[in-house]
Motif scaffolding. Structure first.
Motif, PDB file in Angstrom:
ATOM      1  N   PRO A   1     -17.681  54.223 -23.829  1.00 43.49           N
ATOM      2  CA  PRO A   1     -16.410  53.979 -23.129  1.00 43.49           C
ATOM      3  C   PRO A   1     -15.150  54.386 -23.893  1.00 43.49           C
ATOM      4  N   ILE A   2     -15.000  53.960 -25.137  1.00 43.36           N
ATOM      5  CA  ILE A   2     -13.780  54.267 -25.886  1.00 43.36           C
ATOM      6  C   ILE A   2     -13.692  55.774 -26.152  1.00 43.36           C
ATOM      7  N   PHE A   3     -14.809  56.359 -26.537  1.00 40.36           N
ATOM      8  CA  PHE A   3     -14.848  57.796 -26.794  1.00 40.36           C
ATOM      9  C   PHE A   3     -14.547  58.578 -25.524  1.00 40.36           C
ATOM     10  N   LYS A   4     -15.002  58.054 -24.361  1.00 36.55           N
ATOM     11  CA  LYS A   4     -14.766  58.724 -23.084  1.00 36.55           C
ATOM     12  C   LYS A   4     -13.270  58.838 -22.806  1.00 36.55           C
ATOM     13  N   GLU A   5     -12.515  57.773 -23.089  1.00 41.40           N
ATOM     14  CA  GLU A   5     -11.069  57.807 -22.857  1.00 41.40           C
ATOM     15  C   GLU A   5     -10.407  58.875 -23.727  1.00 41.40           C
ATOM     16  N   ILE A   6     -10.803  58.927 -24.989  1.00 37.86           N
ATOM     17  CA  ILE A   6     -10.244  59.932 -25.902  1.00 37.86           C
ATOM     18  C   ILE A   6     -10.616  61.337 -25.430  1.00 37.86           C
ATOM     19  N   TYR A   7     -11.871  61.491 -25.024  1.00 35.74           N
ATOM     20  CA  TYR A   7     -12.362  62.790 -24.578  1.00 35.74           C
ATOM     21  C   TYR A   7     -11.630  63.247 -23.318  1.00 35.74           C
ATOM     22  N   ASP A   8     -11.376  62.323 -22.395  1.00 38.46           N
ATOM     23  CA  ASP A   8     -10.661  62.674 -21.167  1.00 38.46           C
ATOM     24  C   ASP A   8      -9.244  63.150 -21.470  1.00 38.46           C
ATOM     25  N   VAL A   9      -8.575  62.454 -22.370  1.00 38.76           N
ATOM     26  CA  VAL A   9      -7.217  62.852 -22.742  1.00 38.76           C
ATOM     27  C   VAL A   9      -7.237  64.244 -23.373  1.00 38.76           C
ATOM     28  N   TYR A  10      -8.200  64.463 -24.274  1.00 39.34           N
ATOM     29  CA  TYR A  10      -8.319  65.773 -24.932  1.00 39.34           C
ATOM     30  C   TYR A  10      -8.600  66.862 -23.904  1.00 39.34           C
ATOM     31  N   SER A  11      -9.557  66.593 -22.996  1.00 36.99           N
ATOM     32  CA  SER A  11      -9.983  67.609 -22.033  1.00 36.99           C
ATOM     33  C   SER A  11      -8.837  68.032 -21.127  1.00 36.99           C
TER      34      SER A  11
ATOM     35  N   MET B   1     -32.954  66.141 -10.511  1.00 34.55           N
ATOM     36  CA  MET B   1     -32.929  67.422  -9.798  1.00 34.55           C
ATOM     37  C   MET B   1     -33.936  68.404 -10.405  1.00 34.55           C
ATOM     38  N   ILE B   2     -34.067  68.382 -11.729  1.00 30.35           N
ATOM     39  CA  ILE B   2     -35.030  69.263 -12.403  1.00 30.35           C
ATOM     40  C   ILE B   2     -36.457  68.885 -12.003  1.00 30.35           C
ATOM     41  N   GLN B   3     -36.723  67.591 -11.944  1.00 26.54           N
ATOM     42  CA  GLN B   3     -38.042  67.123 -11.505  1.00 26.54           C
ATOM     43  C   GLN B   3     -38.321  67.551 -10.070  1.00 26.54           C
ATOM     44  N   GLU B   4     -37.325  67.422  -9.209  1.00 27.28           N
ATOM     45  CA  GLU B   4     -37.503  67.781  -7.803  1.00 27.28           C
ATOM     46  C   GLU B   4     -37.757  69.268  -7.624  1.00 27.28           C
ATOM     47  N   ALA B   5     -37.334  70.083  -8.600  1.00 29.07           N
ATOM     48  CA  ALA B   5     -37.599  71.521  -8.547  1.00 29.07           C
ATOM     49  C   ALA B   5     -39.040  71.842  -8.914  1.00 29.07           C
ATOM     50  N   GLY B   6     -39.781  70.836  -9.421  1.00 26.69           N
ATOM     51  CA  GLY B   6     -41.193  71.025  -9.743  1.00 26.69           C
ATOM     52  C   GLY B   6     -41.543  70.878 -11.210  1.00 26.69           C
ATOM     53  N   PHE B   7     -40.544  70.759 -12.072  1.00 23.39           N
ATOM     54  CA  PHE B   7     -40.806  70.662 -13.506  1.00 23.39           C
ATOM     55  C   PHE B   7     -41.368  69.292 -13.879  1.00 23.39           C
ATOM     56  N   GLN B   8     -42.181  69.294 -14.931  1.00 24.32           N
ATOM     57  CA  GLN B   8     -42.758  68.056 -15.440  1.00 24.32           C
ATOM     58  C   GLN B   8     -42.322  67.829 -16.887  1.00 24.32           C
ATOM     59  N   LYS B   9     -42.569  66.622 -17.368  1.00 20.37           N
ATOM     60  CA  LYS B   9     -42.167  66.220 -18.713  1.00 20.37           C
ATOM     61  C   LYS B   9     -40.668  66.477 -18.935  1.00 20.37           C
ATOM     62  N   VAL B  10     -39.880  66.119 -17.922  1.00 23.75           N
ATOM     63  CA  VAL B  10     -38.433  66.340 -17.969  1.00 23.75           C
ATOM     64  C   VAL B  10     -37.786  65.296 -18.874  1.00 23.75           C
ATOM     65  N   GLU B  11     -36.919  65.747 -19.744  1.00 24.39           N
ATOM     66  CA  GLU B  11     -36.198  64.848 -20.638  1.00 24.39           C
ATOM     67  C   GLU B  11     -34.855  65.462 -20.997  1.00 24.39           C
ATOM     68  N   TYR B  12     -33.996  64.641 -21.571  1.00 23.05           N
ATOM     69  CA  TYR B  12     -32.712  65.185 -22.025  1.00 23.05           C
ATOM     70  C   TYR B  12     -32.297  64.516 -23.318  1.00 23.05           C
ATOM     71  N   GLU B  13     -31.477  65.224 -24.062  1.00 23.18           N
ATOM     72  CA  GLU B  13     -30.944  64.732 -25.328  1.00 23.18           C
ATOM     73  C   GLU B  13     -29.422  64.833 -25.287  1.00 23.18           C
ATOM     74  N   ASN B  14     -28.746  63.706 -25.496  1.00 25.97           N
ATOM     75  CA  ASN B  14     -27.289  63.707 -25.571  1.00 25.97           C
ATOM     76  C   ASN B  14     -26.841  64.119 -26.974  1.00 25.97           C
ATOM     77  N   LEU B  15     -25.826  64.952 -27.026  1.00 28.23           N
ATOM     78  CA  LEU B  15     -25.214  65.327 -28.293  1.00 28.23           C
ATOM     79  C   LEU B  15     -23.742  64.924 -28.256  1.00 28.23           C
ATOM     80  N   VAL B  16     -23.241  64.428 -29.381  1.00 30.81           N
ATOM     81  CA  VAL B  16     -21.856  63.963 -29.502  1.00 30.81           C
ATOM     82  C   VAL B  16     -21.546  62.971 -28.387  1.00 30.81           C
ATOM     83  N   GLY B  17     -22.406  61.987 -28.236  1.00 32.78           N
ATOM     84  CA  GLY B  17     -22.158  60.905 -27.281  1.00 32.78           C
ATOM     85  C   GLY B  17     -22.187  61.314 -25.828  1.00 32.78           C
ATOM     86  N   GLY B  18     -22.797  62.460 -25.523  1.00 29.52           N
ATOM     87  CA  GLY B  18     -22.873  62.908 -24.137  1.00 29.52           C
ATOM     88  C   GLY B  18     -21.850  63.971 -23.776  1.00 29.52           C
ATOM     89  N   VAL B  19     -21.058  64.420 -24.749  1.00 26.50           N
ATOM     90  CA  VAL B  19     -20.154  65.543 -24.475  1.00 26.50           C
ATOM     91  C   VAL B  19     -20.973  66.719 -23.956  1.00 26.50           C
TER      92      VAL B  19
END
Length: 305
Positions: A231-241, A278-296
């Motif tokens: 949350p706090i980082f999101k506010e800073i990121y929004d202002v920067y963006s 959405m990736i799973q619905e396209a047919g892919f399996q073992k779908v995963e994601y990794e956030n970097l820099v808090g989800g930036v």
């Protein structure tokens, strides 16, 4: 009575002018024809940043953005991410785990950043295995860079020449649409798309095409600016963006509007969980994601099994 009737008639004429102004009185206002109105009602709208535009117009608008920013794209990436985009792309390729002899497709990768990394790792692996000599397996490697924008591809070709890659037969530059790829079914070992999928008109079609062109066991990887989950980082990121990025774009690239769109397009992109679905619905399996820099940014991956 006569005076009241005259006033009433004058009032009616005034109302008629306000509701149906003539071309002479208001040349900037036009009344749409029934055909035009019907076309608008039946057209499909999509987002272009925070604006709603016709689907058939989005690709042209996005094309204009990237034609405008192509020459300063790499410099702006360095400035906007403080150079971190290089580490993010390194992380993407580490998940791909390139190998000699692979057929790889990098979509929306016109400047060559991802393709060069794949090529460098393939060469490094091949040279280590054979003590500096090219193997038949390495010679079978082919990396395709596909981008819809010819200006971005021209930047990539220029960079390839500067790196000494212009004579590489294993590196091809293809102008093409992520939603309608020209490659055969099951022809690729790997598919990457970095900072590109949020700009397509139909994300589902791009994912479907990625699934189609991959071989069984092929890996899909997507690096994309995403949604900050602190949350706090999101506010800073929004202002920067919204304050800094368009200003940097205006100062460096002379184009504030294009970078305003890029910032807005991030906010309109599905969050990490929704995109994984959405990736799973396209047919892919073992779908995963990794956030970097808090989800930036987030790296999503999936396998075609």
């Amino acid at each position: 009575m006569a005076m009241q009737a005259a006033r009433r008639l004058a009032s009616l004429k005034l109302q008629r002018r306000l509701l149906l102004p003539s071309q002479a009185e208001s040349p900037s206002i036009s009344i749409p024809t029934a055909a035009a109105a019907a076309a608008f009602l039946h057209s499909h709208a999509t987002s272009f940043g925070y604006k709603q535009v016709r689907e058939e117009d989005k690709s042209k608008l996005v094309g204009n953005v990237f034609s405008s920013v192509a020459s300063s794209y790499d410099l702006m990436n360095d400035l906007m991410s403080v150079g971190l985009h290089r580490l993010w792309k390194d992380r993407l390729i580490s998940k791909l785990n390139p190998f000699p002899g692979m057929k790889h497709l990098d979509v929306a990768g016109g400047t060559g950043d991802v393709a060069f990394r794949v090529l460098e790792i393939v060469k490094s692996v091949g040279h280590r295995a054979m003590q500096g000599t090219l193997t038949e397996t390495e010679e079978g490697t082919h990396i395709y860079v596909c981008d819809i924008n010819p200006n971005m591809l021209n930047v990539g070709k220029k960079r390839a020449a500067e790196r000494g890659y212009s004579e590489e037969h294993c590196l091809s530059w293809i102008q093409g649409d992520a939603e309608a790829l020209s490659f055969e079914d099951g022809s690729m070992d790997g598919y990457t798309i970095a900072f590109g999928i949020r700009n397509v008109t139909h994300i589902e079609k791009a994912l479907s095409e990625a699934y189609r062109v991959l071989k069984q066991g092929g890996r899909f990887l997507c690096l994309e600016l995403s949604h900050v989950d602190v949350p706090i980082f999101k506010e800073i990121y929004d202002v920067y963006s919204f304050s800094m990025v368009p200003a940097i774009g205006e100062l460096v690239a002379g184009d504030r509007q294009s970078y305003q769109y890029l910032v807005e397009s991030i906010r309109r992109f599905p969050n990490q969980e929704k995109f994984a679905q959405m990736i799973q619905e396209a047919g892919f399996q073992k779908v995963e994601y990794e956030n970097l820099v808090g989800g930036v940014v987030a790296i999503h991956s999936g396998l075609k099994l």
